[in-house]
Design an enzyme around this catalytic site. Structure first.
Site: not given
Ligand code: NDP
Length: 294
Positions: A119, A52, A96
């Site tokens: 997200d 990412k 994450q």
């Protein structure tokens, strides 16, 4: 049969975003910023985060990787999230998952400012998706929707059968396809492990979205001719002929299903590469929104 090339589509999106970020720079604006927060040393998570960060740098998005030890307390993590909620240099915050067991994931997700929820996991983002408001949509389902657009696949009135009801794939893609919007507006069925005879449902699908995490579970006799197949699954299966001793397969038995399909995503190279492209897109969107530029 047409193969949906997610790798190529993701690359196109990344180049489009790079152009947009370049334009911001040329006109003297700040660029979008993304912070990733990783707790512990889960090797898979480390790989995801580094890809990412690399993708951000390739298109000119500012990024920062926060790496915390596995014994970081929930309070410390919440404080860090709060710090980035207030930091004007970062428009997107990505924590994450999974987090170590002593940290309540829901609490951490809820601590992220919905304005920076790139997200799309915050309950406010999910609620907005359900009621059809513009919001951050989690990256894998957003990537699937983007593939329908880019390949101009007719979805209106089509029967979409989703196999899987997770919060990150199954439920959001079902909600996207229900919207009365372009490349959605479908009739949606969601299946899960309580389905007694899965093929009863999958055989009715005009569009089948498999997100179950079961290698090659969907066989040729479980789909009808002309189906559009989106295979979200990423499963490792042993293969001694490969240097690593394994290969990646989807939830769909590709060799059996592809000949019956109008369109199909391969694994790898289908849905997978779209996820990071959508994260970059969401970060750009967060930047525009925060700066009142959208
Ligand atoms: P989960 O394990 O969270 O959910 C799997 C879902 O599939 C569950 O709802 C489960 O039902 C259902 N299911 C499992 N087996 C069956 C069955 N035999 N019949 C019917 N339903 C079944 O998985 P995720 O949603 O997180 O991920 C799904 C797959 O997608 C995985 O292979 C994952 O690696 C991949 N993935 C790929 C991404 C990408 O391309 N970037 C991103 C995210 C995921 P129940 O709820 O009843 O248990």
């Amino acid at each position: 049969m047409k193969i949906i090339n997610g790798k190529e589509t993701a690359l196109t999106i990344r180049l489009e975003l790079k152009e947009k970020v370049d334009k911001l720079k040329v006109s003297g604006n700040d660029v979008p910023g993304l912070v990733t927060i990783l707790v512990g040393d889960n090797p898979a998570s480390e790989v995801y985060v580094s890809s990412k960060i690399k993708a951000c740098s390739e298109i000119g998005i500012r990024s920062k990787a926060e790496k915390l030890s596995s014994d970081t307390s929930e309070k410390e993590l919440l404080n860090l999230v709060q710090k980035y909620n207030e930091d004007k240099n970062y428009h997107g915050i990505l924590v994450q998952l999974p987090l170590p067991g002593h940290i309540n994931e829901d609490k951490v997700i809820e601590a992220i400012s919905p304005q920076k929820d790139v997200d799309g996991f915050h309950p406010i983002s999910i609620g907005n998706l359900v009621i059809g408001k513009d919001t951050f949509v989690s990256c894998t389902p957003a990537g699937i929707h983007e593939l329908f657009k880019r390949y101009n696949i007719e979805t209106k009135g089509k029967h979409v059968v989703v196999v899987g009801r997770s919060n990150i794939v199954g439920k959001p893609i079902a909600n996207i396809m229900l919207q009365k919007k372009a490349y959605a507006n479908s009739i949606v069925t969601v299946c899960h492990s309580a389905a007694k005879e899965l093929s009863y449902y999958t055989k009715q699908a005009d569009i089948l979205i498999a997100a179950m995490g079961s290698p090659e579970f969907i066989k040729g006799d479980m789909v009808k001719e002309g189906v559009v197949v989106i295979d979200v699954g990423i499963n490792r299966i042993e293969d001694p002929t490969k240097p690593k001793g394994y290969r990646l397969v989807g939830d769909v038995a590709y060799d059996q299903v592809a000949p019956k399909s109008a369109f199909i995503t391969p694994v790898p190279g289908g849905v997978g590469p779209m996820t990071i492209a959508m994260l970059l897109q969401n970060t750009y969107k967060a930047y525009l929104k925060i700066n009142g530029m959208n």
